[in-house]
Design a protein around this motif. Sequence first.
Motif, PDB file in Angstrom:
ATOM      1  N   ARG A 346      37.813  40.520  49.053  1.00 32.95           N
ATOM      2  CA  ARG A 346      38.169  39.723  50.222  1.00 32.95           C
ATOM      3  C   ARG A 346      37.968  38.246  49.885  1.00 32.95           C
ATOM      4  O   ARG A 346      37.356  37.896  48.869  1.00 32.95           O
ATOM      5  N   LEU A 347      38.464  37.384  50.757  1.00 32.63           N
ATOM      6  CA  LEU A 347      38.496  35.952  50.457  1.00 32.63           C
ATOM      7  C   LEU A 347      37.123  35.373  50.088  1.00 32.63           C
ATOM      8  O   LEU A 347      37.011  34.649  49.088  1.00 32.63           O
ATOM      9  N   PRO A 348      36.041  35.635  50.840  1.00 31.40           N
ATOM     10  CA  PRO A 348      34.741  35.058  50.471  1.00 31.40           C
ATOM     11  C   PRO A 348      34.266  35.509  49.083  1.00 31.40           C
ATOM     12  O   PRO A 348      33.777  34.697  48.298  1.00 31.40           O
ATOM     13  N   ALA A 349      34.426  36.797  48.792  1.00 32.17           N
ATOM     14  CA  ALA A 349      33.993  37.311  47.487  1.00 32.17           C
ATOM     15  C   ALA A 349      34.847  36.737  46.367  1.00 32.17           C
ATOM     16  O   ALA A 349      34.351  36.455  45.268  1.00 32.17           O
ATOM     17  N   LEU A 350      36.125  36.539  46.629  1.00 34.71           N
ATOM     18  CA  LEU A 350      37.017  35.954  45.632  1.00 34.71           C
ATOM     19  C   LEU A 350      36.612  34.512  45.341  1.00 34.71           C
ATOM     20  O   LEU A 350      36.589  34.070  44.187  1.00 34.71           O
ATOM     21  N   ALA A 351      36.261  33.771  46.401  1.00 36.09           N
ATOM     22  CA  ALA A 351      35.808  32.379  46.226  1.00 36.09           C
ATOM     23  C   ALA A 351      34.534  32.330  45.390  1.00 36.09           C
ATOM     24  O   ALA A 351      34.399  31.494  44.482  1.00 36.09           O
ATOM     25  N   ASP A 352      33.605  33.240  45.669  1.00 29.81           N
ATOM     26  CA  ASP A 352      32.353  33.269  44.915  1.00 29.81           C
ATOM     27  C   ASP A 352      32.601  33.613  43.445  1.00 29.81           C
ATOM     28  O   ASP A 352      31.970  33.043  42.549  1.00 29.81           O
ATOM     29  N   ALA A 353      33.511  34.543  43.202  1.00 25.86           N
ATOM     30  CA  ALA A 353      33.803  34.955  41.828  1.00 25.86           C
ATOM     31  C   ALA A 353      34.433  33.817  41.030  1.00 25.86           C
ATOM     32  O   ALA A 353      34.099  33.605  39.853  1.00 25.86           O
ATOM     33  N   ILE A 354      35.334  33.075  41.654  1.00 25.81           N
ATOM     34  CA  ILE A 354      35.960  31.935  40.974  1.00 25.81           C
ATOM     35  C   ILE A 354      34.909  30.884  40.628  1.00 25.81           C
ATOM     36  O   ILE A 354      34.873  30.357  39.505  1.00 25.81           O
ATOM     37  N   ASP A 355      34.038  30.590  41.582  1.00 24.13           N
ATOM     38  CA  ASP A 355      32.982  29.605  41.341  1.00 24.13           C
ATOM     39  C   ASP A 355      32.070  30.031  40.193  1.00 24.13           C
ATOM     40  O   ASP A 355      31.734  29.229  39.318  1.00 24.13           O
ATOM     41  N   ALA A 356      31.661  31.298  40.217  1.00 28.22           N
ATOM     42  CA  ALA A 356      30.733  31.790  39.202  1.00 28.22           C
ATOM     43  C   ALA A 356      31.351  31.722  37.805  1.00 28.22           C
ATOM     44  O   ALA A 356      30.698  31.300  36.844  1.00 28.22           O
ATOM     45  N   LEU A 357      32.618  32.112  37.691  1.00 26.48           N
ATOM     46  CA  LEU A 357      33.256  32.113  36.372  1.00 26.48           C
ATOM     47  C   LEU A 357      33.475  30.707  35.831  1.00 26.48           C
ATOM     48  O   LEU A 357      33.233  30.431  34.655  1.00 26.48           O
ATOM     49  N   THR A 358      33.954  29.807  36.679  1.00 25.52           N
ATOM     50  CA  THR A 358      34.222  28.453  36.197  1.00 25.52           C
ATOM     51  C   THR A 358      32.932  27.714  35.852  1.00 25.52           C
ATOM     52  O   THR A 358      32.881  26.959  34.868  1.00 25.52           O
ATOM     53  N   GLU A 359      31.871  27.932  36.637  1.00 25.21           N
ATOM     54  CA  GLU A 359      30.591  27.282  36.330  1.00 25.21           C
ATOM     55  C   GLU A 359      30.025  27.807  35.013  1.00 25.21           C
ATOM     56  O   GLU A 359      29.498  27.048  34.199  1.00 25.21           O
ATOM     57  N   ALA A 360      30.125  29.118  34.811  1.00 29.16           N
ATOM     58  CA  ALA A 360      29.634  29.700  33.554  1.00 29.16           C
ATOM     59  C   ALA A 360      30.431  29.171  32.367  1.00 29.16           C
ATOM     60  O   ALA A 360      29.875  28.891  31.300  1.00 29.16           O
ATOM     61  N   ALA A 361      31.745  29.006  32.543  1.00 28.41           N
ATOM     62  CA  ALA A 361      32.587  28.499  31.458  1.00 28.41           C
ATOM     63  C   ALA A 361      32.178  27.083  31.086  1.00 28.41           C
ATOM     64  O   ALA A 361      32.074  26.743  29.896  1.00 28.41           O
ATOM     65  N   ARG A 362      31.935  26.250  32.072  1.00 22.76           N
ATOM     66  CA  ARG A 362      31.570  24.860  31.792  1.00 22.76           C
ATOM     67  C   ARG A 362      30.164  24.738  31.230  1.00 22.76           C
ATOM     68  O   ARG A 362      29.856  23.806  30.493  1.00 22.76           O
ATOM     69  N   ALA A 363      29.302  25.692  31.585  1.00 22.53           N
ATOM     70  CA  ALA A 363      27.937  25.669  31.075  1.00 22.53           C
ATOM     71  C   ALA A 363      27.832  26.319  29.697  1.00 22.53           C
ATOM     72  O   ALA A 363      26.781  26.267  29.063  1.00 22.53           O
ATOM     73  N   GLY A 364      28.924  26.936  29.241  1.00 25.92           N
ATOM     74  CA  GLY A 364      28.921  27.579  27.932  1.00 25.92           C
ATOM     75  C   GLY A 364      28.226  28.925  27.911  1.00 25.92           C
ATOM     76  O   GLY A 364      27.794  29.386  26.866  1.00 25.92           O
ATOM     77  N   THR A 365      28.107  29.578  29.083  1.00 30.01           N
ATOM     78  CA  THR A 365      27.410  30.861  29.156  1.00 30.01           C
ATOM     79  C   THR A 365      28.348  32.024  29.431  1.00 30.01           C
ATOM     80  O   THR A 365      27.895  33.126  29.739  1.00 30.01           O
ATOM     81  N   THR A 366      29.653  31.798  29.337  1.00 30.76           N
ATOM     82  CA  THR A 366      30.604  32.880  29.566  1.00 30.76           C
ATOM     83  C   THR A 366      30.438  33.955  28.499  1.00 30.76           C
ATOM     84  O   THR A 366      30.301  33.659  27.323  1.00 30.76           O
ATOM     85  N   THR A 367      30.461  35.203  28.914  1.00 32.19           N
ATOM     86  CA  THR A 367      30.306  36.306  27.973  1.00 32.19           C
ATOM     87  C   THR A 367      31.661  36.734  27.429  1.00 32.19           C
ATOM     88  O   THR A 367      32.694  36.506  28.064  1.00 32.19           O
ATOM     89  N   PRO A 368      31.692  37.390  26.257  1.00 29.60           N
ATOM     90  CA  PRO A 368      32.968  37.909  25.741  1.00 29.60           C
ATOM     91  C   PRO A 368      33.639  38.857  26.725  1.00 29.60           C
ATOM     92  O   PRO A 368      34.869  38.903  26.805  1.00 29.60           O
ATOM     93  N   ALA A 369      32.852  39.619  27.490  1.00 32.07           N
ATOM     94  CA  ALA A 369      33.430  40.551  28.463  1.00 32.07           C
ATOM     95  C   ALA A 369      34.188  39.800  29.550  1.00 32.07           C
ATOM     96  O   ALA A 369      35.243  40.248  30.016  1.00 32.07           O
ATOM     97  N   ASP A 370      33.647  38.637  29.968  1.00 30.63           N
ATOM     98  CA  ASP A 370      34.326  37.834  30.995  1.00 30.63           C
ATOM     99  C   ASP A 370      35.660  37.309  30.485  1.00 30.63           C
ATOM    100  O   ASP A 370      36.613  37.134  31.253  1.00 30.63           O
ATOM    101  N   LEU A 371      35.734  37.036  29.190  1.00 36.07           N
ATOM    102  CA  LEU A 371      36.931  36.436  28.618  1.00 36.07           C
ATOM    103  C   LEU A 371      37.962  37.464  28.165  1.00 36.07           C
ATOM    104  O   LEU A 371      39.024  37.097  27.674  1.00 36.07           O
ATOM    105  N   ALA A 372      37.643  38.731  28.335  1.00 35.94           N
ATOM    106  CA  ALA A 372      38.547  39.793  27.900  1.00 35.94           C
ATOM    107  C   ALA A 372      39.155  40.509  29.096  1.00 35.94           C
ATOM    108  O   ALA A 372      38.595  40.509  30.194  1.00 35.94           O
ATOM    109  N   GLY A 373      40.309  41.110  28.874  1.00 29.30           N
ATOM    110  CA  GLY A 373      40.867  42.022  29.859  1.00 29.30           C
ATOM    111  C   GLY A 373      41.684  41.412  30.973  1.00 29.30           C
ATOM    112  O   GLY A 373      42.056  42.115  31.914  1.00 29.30           O
TER     113      GLY A 373
END
Length: 460
Positions: A346-373
Amino acid sequence: MIRTITLPDLGEGLTESDLVEWTVAVGDTVTLNQVVAEVETAKALVQLPSPYAGVVAELLVAAGATVPVGAPLMTITVDEPSVVPDGAGPLVEDAADEPAKAPERTAVLVGYGPLVEASSRPRRRERSAAWVAAHVVDAVALAGRPIGPRVLPPVRKLAHDLGVDLNRMEGTGKDGLITREDVLHVVSGDRSAPVAGRNAPARPAPVRSVSARPPLSPPRVTTSQGSTRERRTAVTGVRKQTAAAMVTSAFTAPHASTSVTVDVTPALELLEHLRADRAMAGHRLTILTLVAKAVTIAIGRNPSLNAHWDEKAGEIVEYAYVNLGIAAATARGLLVPSIKDADGLRLPALADAIDALTEAARAGTTTPADLAGGTITITNIGVLGVDTGTPILVPGQAAILAMGAIRRRPWELQDEIALRHVMTLSVSFDHRLVDGAEAAHFLTDVAGVLARPGTVLSLV
């Protein structure tokens, strides 16, 4: 017993990694699954845990080196019964003899291979005289060797670009971490810069068995008539992977693109209402959130854009789920982490997921699993002030949607001219999988959700 830790296969076909920094030193006691190093793959910054408990015997790779999968990284002395020299009393006391217990199977965090056996015998508090004698000589011989600096990848890249030698610096951050400000102080010539040995708090350096990364060279300068400058930077990590992926995509998938400009004023008005809703407090709702939701809805009516061309099998694979990629510009380069099963959020969960992924990417903590699939991607070029573009497909995906900047422009509304907020959406697609009409239908469905949010129910 000496055990060797090698660089594990981190998945996704990666054949090598850059060793960013060691988090242990020779002589340190490590526990099972304790992080001993950080490595940077072409996709993410990964922490490597130890598959053994014991004492670090040797570090075989220097910080900053590129290491192939399977290459030895370090050796660890695994606990063994203490050895007592003739005529000397024991330096340690082992636990009283007890009935032997069956060894426990203990899981490791990274796929180093088989599970290791964890002994039920309590850990000894000290080492035997023989062990101490064997290792004190090694420690003395290695004392004084430089260690790799503690620094995060974005700061390391900044220092590289500016020609700053990190090995001659002491960081002002936590536990001696070198910060962005530390690097900028050195460049500006600030006398208070935390250079090693000058105005820096004394910090004992752990013994290392390898030399630190060699000093980084300043930008290469050539002098001739007209005095030109050039800077050479090694192509590694994310930049290297991105370049290879883009070449592969451009020359294997026949690209085509189409675009549409849409009045997103109703979408912005909806966002204002949602942000004022107490139920939405704590969720960062943006136009990207709405576009992401619109894409997952439009895919339901246009599944060919959420597909993969399987060359080997000679098949087109359509996914029954949407793993939505969100392109993120970072200090390490462009990363595309994906939100798994985004169509079920749903919209709130989608917003949270986008925030979490982009913040992790900028912090350099993205996992290979996040970047796959990922199965389809959104890139928001509008945040850079760009109206439209034709992005290259992420390899293996059938489509990528680009969001342009939102502009306030004269627009026809109910037979009159009014100032409205408009945005251009463009989609690049693999013409082997997607016909022009299918791409157009997908794009108009996405635009329809943004222009008339009330039509969402008719599209689900």
